[in-house]
Design an enzyme around this catalytic site. Structure first.
Site, PDB file in Angstrom:
ATOM      1  N   LEU A  69       0.853  -1.171   0.000  1.00 46.30           N
ATOM      2  CA  LEU A  69       0.000   0.000   0.000  1.00 46.30           C
ATOM      3  C   LEU A  69       0.900   1.236   0.000  1.00 46.30           C
ATOM      4  CD1 LEU A  69      -2.958  -0.636   2.502  1.00 46.30           C
ATOM      5  CD2 LEU A  69      -3.093  -0.318   0.035  1.00 46.30           C
ATOM      6  N   ASP A  70       0.505   2.266  -0.734  1.00 51.30           N
ATOM      7  CA  ASP A  70       1.283   3.494  -0.743  1.00 51.30           C
ATOM      8  C   ASP A  70       1.428   4.035   0.672  1.00 51.30           C
ATOM      9  OD1 ASP A  70       1.037   3.125  -3.458  1.00 51.30           O
ATOM     10  OD2 ASP A  70      -0.618   4.553  -3.669  1.00 51.30           O
ATOM     11  N   THR A  71       2.491   4.769   0.894  1.00 57.07           N
ATOM     12  CA  THR A  71       2.732   5.319   2.228  1.00 57.07           C
ATOM     13  C   THR A  71       1.577   6.191   2.687  1.00 57.07           C
ATOM     14  OG1 THR A  71       5.108   5.296   1.769  1.00 57.07           O
ATOM     15  CG2 THR A  71       4.375   6.624   3.630  1.00 57.07           C
TER      16      THR A  71
END
Length: 327
Positions: free
Chosen positions: A191-193
């Protein structure tokens, strides 16, 4: 002993040794003295050598053993089953494995077997006491049962957490939420930061591989906050495909779930896993994402799980995941 009585005692002992136990009659033809070293010594040596039988050379015994080995070399070895009391039996009782996996008490698991709801390696089991091995596949009502050797968790990843188990730069990462675990876990996908939501952690390598492989098409659902107004055909446009710099991207499902003025919450479902795929699709359509949450990974939903909380998946959820990818 000294004196005449002692001499008679030694003499009687020698006679007993030569003539038989407890003064039995002497056997005819047997020598009395036993060699030139005295009756006593000769008798003792004959007793040690096997009642007077001549010793055989070691080479002769070696040849006999070799013949015996050659005689039985080609014959199959018969291994009798371990049926004697206390013999080790391979595997573990099925009802015990089911109970440890969280399917209920042992009695409840025995009832599952009696009701023909349990299968091992594709065959329904109705007999109690069947033993299973760790490699055996166990299903209840068609869903795979997770054994103790595998761990499955769902984490609600907060914003700002890096999707790695360790970070050399010291940033907060997924590994900070799974300390004190006996088995090494790894994350399923990323998952993106700046994206929060459900991410799976496990030590089941094949399941993790299939969940992220495009061949199996496991769907992920996201909720995005964007600013409108939205055109009527935005859903059709996303489903037909948005052209990005690395190829076309298509949504499997799109709907508006809330609206306050020009602020919209939209739900996007897709089976692709390219980097920033949802953000890029919506931005290309003219609606940059302000906040993004993944609410479901396949059949595993985020629900009311709080941010930063880690929970263990139930056996039903694990079975649904495995069925999703054909395990």
């Amino acid at each position: 002993d000294v004196g005449p009585e002692g001499e008679r005692t030694r003499g009687s002992r020698g006679a007993d040794a030569r003539g038989g136990a407890k003064g039995a009659p002497k056997k005819p033809g047997r020598p009395q003295g036993g060699g030139g070293r005295g009756g006593q010594g000769g008798g003792a040596r004959r007793g040690e050598a096997g009642f007077g039988s001549p010793s055989r050379p070691r080479e002769f015994d070696a040849r006999i053993e070799e013949r015996v080995r050659d005689r039985y070399a080609d014959k199959p070895v018969i291994r009798t089953p371990k049926t004697f009391p206390g013999a080790e039996q391979e595997g573990e009782r099925l009802q015990k494995v089911l109970a440890r996996a969280g399917m209920g008490s042992r009695r409840a698991c025995e009832e599952l077997i009696e009701q023909a709801r349990v299968e091992v390696n594709g065959e329904i089991v109705t007999e109690q006491g069947k033993r299973v091995l760790p490699k055996d596949e166990i299903k209840v009502d068609g869903l795979t049962v997770a054994t103790q050797s595998y761990l499955f968790f769902a984490l609600n990843k907060p914003v700002g957490v890096v999707s790695t188990m360790e970070d050399p730069d010291g940033r907060q990462c997924l590994g900070d939420y799974v300390t004190n675990r006996e088995t090494r876990l790894f994350h399923v996908g990323r998952l993106d930061t700046e994206t929060e939501g459900v991410i799976l952690l496990t030590n089941h390598g094949e399941l993790a591989h299939r969940l992220t492989h495009p061949k199996y098409g496991v769907k992920k659902t996201y909720v995005a906050a964007i600013t409108g107004p939205l055109p009527r055909d935005i859903g059709k446009r996303l489903k037909d495909g948005i052209e990005l710099e690395d190829g076309w991207a298509r949504a499997d499902h799109f709907r508006v779930i809330d609206q306050v003025g020009k602020n919209y919450l939209v739900e996007v479902t897709l089976h692709e896993g390219r980097k920033h795929i949802v953000r890029r699709m919506l931005a290309e359509a003219g609606f940059p994402v302000e906040k993004l949450v993944r609410t479901a990974f396949g059949p595993i939903e985020l629900g009311d799980q709080k941010s930063g909380w880690l929970r263990r998946l139930t056996n039903t959820e694990v079975g649904m995941l495995m069925r999703e990818v054909g395990l």
